[in-house]
Motif scaffolding. Structure first.
Motif: not given
Length: 92
Positions: A45, A49, A52, A71, A75
């Motif tokens: 991820h 991440a 984000w 977060l 995800l």
């Protein structure tokens, strides 16, 4: 298909599919984030991440850890994955 989780205080907009890890920006993720994800067995991820973090304006691990629930929602982590992320973050 995973259910969309709404977490209060989090941006509900979906993230676009992140580019493969090899095409990440030169800045990379906030220092320490990659290690936290690896310790949580969630390194797959990392690119998402990072996207984000960029969208939310987080450049330090402390900023990310303050919004760990957001977060996890971004995800689309399941409960087991969220628990592993929380445990890894507590060791950071």
């Amino acid at each position: 298909m995973k259910a969309e989780l709404k977490v209060e205080g989090c941006d509900p907009r979906p993230l676009v599919e992140a580019a493969p890890q090899g095409s990440m920006s030169a800045l990379g993720p906030p220092p320490g984030l990659e290690e936290v994800l690896q310790n949580a067995q969630l390194q797959q991820h990392l690119a998402t991440a990072q996207e984000w973090c960029k969208r939310e304006g987080h450049s330090t691990l402390d900023e990310v850890l303050d919004k760990l629930d957001c977060l996890g929602a971004a995800l689309k982590l399941n409960e087991v994955e969220k628990r592993r992320l929380d445990e890894a973050a507590s060791l950071a």
